[in-house]
Design a protein around this motif. Sequence first.
Motif, mmCIF file in Angstrom:
data_model
loop_
_atom_site.group_PDB
_atom_site.id
_atom_site.type_symbol
_atom_site.label_atom_id
_atom_site.label_comp_id
_atom_site.label_asym_id
_atom_site.label_seq_id
_atom_site.Cartn_x
_atom_site.Cartn_y
_atom_site.Cartn_z
ATOM 1 N N GLY A 180 -4.655 -4.010 -15.940
ATOM 2 C CA GLY A 180 -3.631 -4.244 -15.668
ATOM 3 C C GLY A 180 -3.866 -4.234 -13.786
ATOM 4 N N GLU A 181 -4.897 -3.342 -13.153
ATOM 5 C CA GLU A 181 -5.128 -3.193 -11.979
ATOM 6 C C GLU A 181 -5.086 -4.904 -11.193
ATOM 7 N N SER A 211 -3.691 -3.124 -5.675
ATOM 8 C CA SER A 211 -3.276 -1.820 -6.518
ATOM 9 C C SER A 211 -2.147 -0.995 -5.520
ATOM 10 N N PRO A 212 -1.093 -0.654 -5.685
ATOM 11 C CA PRO A 212 0.169 -0.092 -4.012
ATOM 12 C C PRO A 212 -0.122 1.664 -4.814
ATOM 13 N N ASP A 213 -0.863 2.108 -5.357
ATOM 14 C CA ASP A 213 -1.056 3.546 -6.053
ATOM 15 C C ASP A 213 -1.518 3.985 -5.019
ATOM 16 N N GLU A 214 -1.602 4.807 -4.418
ATOM 17 C CA GLU A 214 -1.964 6.092 -4.029
ATOM 18 C C GLU A 214 -3.278 6.455 -3.584
ATOM 19 N N PHE A 274 3.015 -1.121 -0.651
ATOM 20 C CA PHE A 274 2.350 -1.945 0.223
ATOM 21 C C PHE A 274 2.350 -2.920 -1.282
ATOM 22 N N VAL A 275 3.493 -3.757 -0.256
ATOM 23 C CA VAL A 275 3.856 -5.133 -1.022
ATOM 24 C C VAL A 275 3.509 -6.491 -0.100
ATOM 25 N N LEU A 276 3.286 -7.004 -0.858
ATOM 26 C CA LEU A 276 2.592 -8.264 0.196
ATOM 27 C C LEU A 276 3.540 -9.424 -0.116
ATOM 28 N N PRO A 277 4.175 -10.197 1.495
ATOM 29 C CA PRO A 277 4.689 -11.494 1.110
ATOM 30 C C PRO A 277 4.321 -12.307 1.131
#
Length: 407
Positions: free
Chosen positions: A173-174, A223-226, A403-406
């Motif tokens: 799911g990455e 991925s928005p994961d830290e 980290f949210v891409l528009p």
Amino acid sequence: MTVTADEVTDAGAGQVDWLHIAREMAEDLATDAAEREQAGKAPLDEVARLRESGLLTLLAPAEQGGGGADWRTAYTVVRTVAAADGAIGHLLGHHYFLSFTARFFADPARAARVERESTSGQWCWGGGIASHEPPLVLTPTASGHLLNGYQRYATGVWIADRLVVRAARYGTGEPLAVLVDPTHPGVVSGSSGDTFGQRLAAGGAVEFDSVPVAADDVFGSLSPDEGVLSPFASLAVPTARLVSAQFCLGIAEGLLDEVHEHGRAVRSTWQPFSPQPWPGSPPQDPYALTVYGELAVVARAASALAEQAVDALLRGLAQHEDLHDEECAEIAVLASVAEAAASRAAQEITNRALEVVGVEAASMRHGFDRFWRDARTHTLREPAAHRLREIGDYFLNGAHPSFVLPA
């Protein structure tokens, strides 16, 4: 004006006046912008003009035949073109961001290879890697990958030479950024005529049915994961947010310019007792002057915030891998501030500027309504409320933006 790759390489990026080229392009687009927008045809001719001008390869390195320009120049070009034709400005802004994604998410060798091919082929890039878009599925095969799924909206799908899309790796799911050739028969574009604005952005739904993707065309993780992305890769978000801000500013300034030109034409032909925006009042109506003054302040304030954010972004990009998380967060917040201000400016100006013109603004021959429709279509996809929440969380609680891409 036609600029070839050889001319850019020979002259050097600093000797090509990209802003002059952009102004020429804008003047060309403005001559029939209302008619083209009302016709709503795929912007094949417009993209051909962008390609001929050299603007499509503006951000590519000069040593690879590109323009070698920086993001400040690219943003100004987007804003200039959007002021004349919002949909084409939107298309060009997304092209710049998507064509730059390999630098953010791919390794240097892969990014250099992609940019060489793009510059050589004069590619126009489309697609979208927005975080809110349900990801496609990327399944490994013996020779690479297969891409499947449905994307609700992607910019430029009808005219793009390459698409960059968001896909989830099968099994884990990455989320990944993936480069796709849209000429494959498994890429099927859906409806593009169901939006009231940005009708020339060639956007719409797109379906992928067992589309082959080479291993080298998988750029990297979204991925928005830290700890997954470097601070430099995280600059993709503010870079995209500032594309949005410049588009909104272009729309706002474009309509203010149109109203100004209309008012000048009215003043030059006004006679006593002739129809005016406000019955019985002269062209110098104090209400019209006040409205225009208020909107000019709104536009200038949003422009100043955007300039501050661009300065910060350029400093961050220059640091590359030396950039720290805290610096990246500050840049991201400044970009969100600029985008929120520009979004509000575009909505207020496209709502109120026509009050200066009056009832004649309703005439379709002027096409003033396209500014509002283009701006509102964009701001519905990117609500300012989301940016305001993360701005408040940063300044009150020190929370770094996600980290949210528009879109």
